[in-house]
Scaffold this active site. Structure first.
Site: not given
Ligand code: UD1
Length: 418
Positions: A22-23, A117, A122, A305, A397
C-alpha cells in the site's frame, strides 16, 4: 459499519500470499501526475486507501483506462485540475502526496489538509517548508493548502525528522524543478527507494536513494510510469506475527525478507522459529514465547507500523517487555483494548511496559487506526472465546481481504456486514 467476529484459540496453518505494498503504490499513483499519458501499474493491492487515491486522481482529471487483475492503466493526458477536495483527502493522509506533483506540473494546487489515522498530530510542515523553499507560494485557507509556483527551483533541504511522505513529496516535485535538489536526512524506506527507481525509469535523474542524502537533477518532463508494486512488508510482518501468536505454522509467500529483517530478528529473539527463503518466510510458534524489548525508528530499524502487532504478541510472552514508540506521539491506541482482553500493560509516555500473561480472553473491541486494528485481530486470534471487532473499515484501508486470508489459514473469522 461492518464487524469482524473471531473465535480465538486455533493455531493458524498453511500458506498466505502477501499483496502489493500500500505505501509503495500510493506515492507511485501520485507520481503519475508528473507525467502525461498512459501509466501502467501492476500488483496494485485492492485496499480502500488505493481506491481513495484513484478517485482523487480521477477528480484531478486522470482517466482510468482499465483496472483489472491488480493492473491499472491510468491516463494522465488531461490531469489538469489542481484541486484535491476535502471529502477524499480527509479519509487518507497520503493524499497530501499530490501536492508536490501538482505544483511541479501545473504550477497550482489546492489540497485539503489531510486526515488519516488518529496516531498523532502528523503535520505536513516539512512538505510545505520544502515546497516554499523551492519557490512556491503557499498559504492555508478554509482547511486547504493553496499553492502557486511559476517554476520550482532546486534546493538543499534538511528534514528535522525523517519523513517518508515528506521525502516522497519533495523528491517528486524536484524531478521537474530547475536545477539540483539535495534532500538530507531523507527517508530510506523501501517505498521511497522504489519511487526513486520508478521515477528514474521514467526519465528522472535521481541519485542516493536508500541513503539519507538524495540528489535530484530536475528534467523538463517525464515519460509515463510502468512498474510492478513490490510485496507489502507490513502485511507480511502482520501474518508472521499471526503465526507466532497462535502458536501456528505459516508460510508467508511473496515477500522480500530483507525488508523484514528487524521483525525476523525480534521474532527469533522471542524464540519464534523463522525460516527465511528467497521470497518466503516460514514462521512456527513451537517454543515458549520470551519477552523481548523493541524500539521503533525509521527504516531499517523496527517499523512503527508493526509496533501494535508486536505488542499483541508480547502480551503472551514470558517475562517483561518494554516497547518504545519514537516515530509517532500517539500510537498506543491499541493498549486500552488489549487491556480489556486481560493484557497487563502500563504506559509511560512513549513507553509501554508489558508483563506477559498466560492467556487473553475474547472481548468486544473497537478498531481505532489501521495497525492498531491489526493488533486486535491478532490478539483475538490467540484469545480464548469470542471477540467482536467494530469499526473494521480501518483494516480495509490497508489489508487485502484480511479475513479471507486468515480463514484460509484455519482461523474462525467472519465479517458481519451492517
Ligand atoms: C508513512 C507511512 C506510515 C508510517 C510512517 C512512518 C505512507 C502512506 N505512510 O507515513 O504507514 O507509519 O511513514 O514509517 O507511506 N512529521 C512532521 N512534519 C512533517 C511530516 C512528518 O513533524 O511534515 C513527523 C510526523 O509527525 C512523525 C514523523 O515525522 O512523527 C514521521 O512521519 P512520516 O514519516 O512523515 O509519516 P508518513 O509519511 O505520514
Amino acid at each position: 459499519m461492518d464487524k469482524i467476529v473471531i473465535e480465538g484459540g486455533r493455531p493458524l496453518e498453511g500458506t498466505v500470499k502477501v499483496s502489493g505494498a500500500k505505501n509503495a503504490v500510493l506515492p507511485i499513483l501520485a507520481a503519475t501526475l508528473l507525467t502525461r499519458g498512459r501509466n501502467i501499474i501492476e500488483g496494485v493491492p485492492n485496499v480502500r486507501d488505493v481506491k481513495t487515491m484513484i478517485r482523487l486522481l480521477q477528480d484531478l482529471g486522470a482517466e482510468v483506462a482499465s483496472y483489472e487483475d491488480e493492473k491499472i492503466i491510468l491516463d494522465t493526458s488531461s490531469a489538469n485540475n489542481p484541486e484535491a477536495p476535502y471529502d477524499l483527502v480527509s479519509t487518507m493522509r497520503a493524499s497530501c502526496l499530490v501536492l508536490g506533483p501538482l505544483l511541479a506540473k501545473l504550477g497550482r494546487a489546492r489540497v485539503s489538509l489531510p486526515g488519516g489515522c488518529a496516531i498523532g498530530a502528523r503535520p505536513i510542515d516539512f512538505h510545505i517548508k520544502g515546497l516554499e523553499a523551492m519557490g512556491a507560494k503557499i498559504w492555508l485557507d478554509h482547511g486547504y493548502v493553496h499553492g502557486t509556483a511559476d517554476c520550482l527551483k532546486g534546493i538543499q533541504f534538511y528534514f528535522d525528522t525523517v519523513s517518508v511522505t515528506g521525502t516522497a513529496n519533495l523528491m517528486m516535485a524536484a524531478c521537474l524543478a530547475e536545477g539540483e535538489t539535495v534532500l538530507e536526512n531523507a527517508a530510506k524506506e523501501p517505498e521511497v527507494v522504489f519511487l526513486a527507481d520508478v521515477l528514474s525509469q521514467a526519465g528522472a535523474k535521481i541519485k542516493g536513494q536508500g541513503t539519507d542524502m538524495i540528489t535530484i537533477q530536475g528534467v523538463a518532463s517525464l515519460q509515463p510510469i510502468e512498474c510492478r508494486i513490490f510485496p507489502d512488508r507490513i502485511e507480511a510482518g502482520t501474518y508472521m506475527i499471526a503465526a507466532a501468536i497462535t502458536r501456528g505454522d505459516v508460510l508467508v509467500e511473496n515477500c522480500i525478507p530483507q525488508h523484514l529483517e528487524p521483525v525476523i530478528l525480534k521474532l527469533q529473539e522471542a524464540q519464534v522459529d523463522v525460516d527465511v527463503k528467497e521470497t518466503s518466510i516460514r514462521v512456527q510458534g513451537r517454543r515458549p514465547l520470551l519477552a523481548v524489548n523493541a524500539k521503533t525508528n525509521p527504516y531499517p530499524a523496527f517499523p512503527t507500523d508493526i509496533q501494535a502487532q508486536f505488542m499483541a504478541l508480547m502480551t503472551l510472552a514470558r517475562g517483561q517487555s518494554i516497547i518504545m514508540e519514537t516515530v509517532f506521539e500517539n500510537r498506543f491506541m491499541h493498549v486500552a483494548e488489549l487491556k480489556r482482553m486481560g493484557a497487563d500493560i502500563t504506559l509511560d509516555g512513549h513507553t509501554a511496559v508489558i508483563n506477559g500473561i498466560e492467556g487473553l480472553s475474547g472481548a468486544p473491541l473497537m478498531a481505532t487506526d489501521l495497525r492498531a486494528s491489526a493488533s486486535l485481530v491478532l490478539a483475538a486470534l490467540a484469545a480464548k472465546g469470542q471477540s467482536v471487532i467494530s469499526r473494521v473499515y480501518h483494516i480495509d484501508r490497508g489489508y487485502v481481504g484480511m479475513e479471507k486470508k486468515l480463514s484460509s489459514l484455519g482461523a474462525r473469522i467472519q465479517r458481519l456486514a451492517n
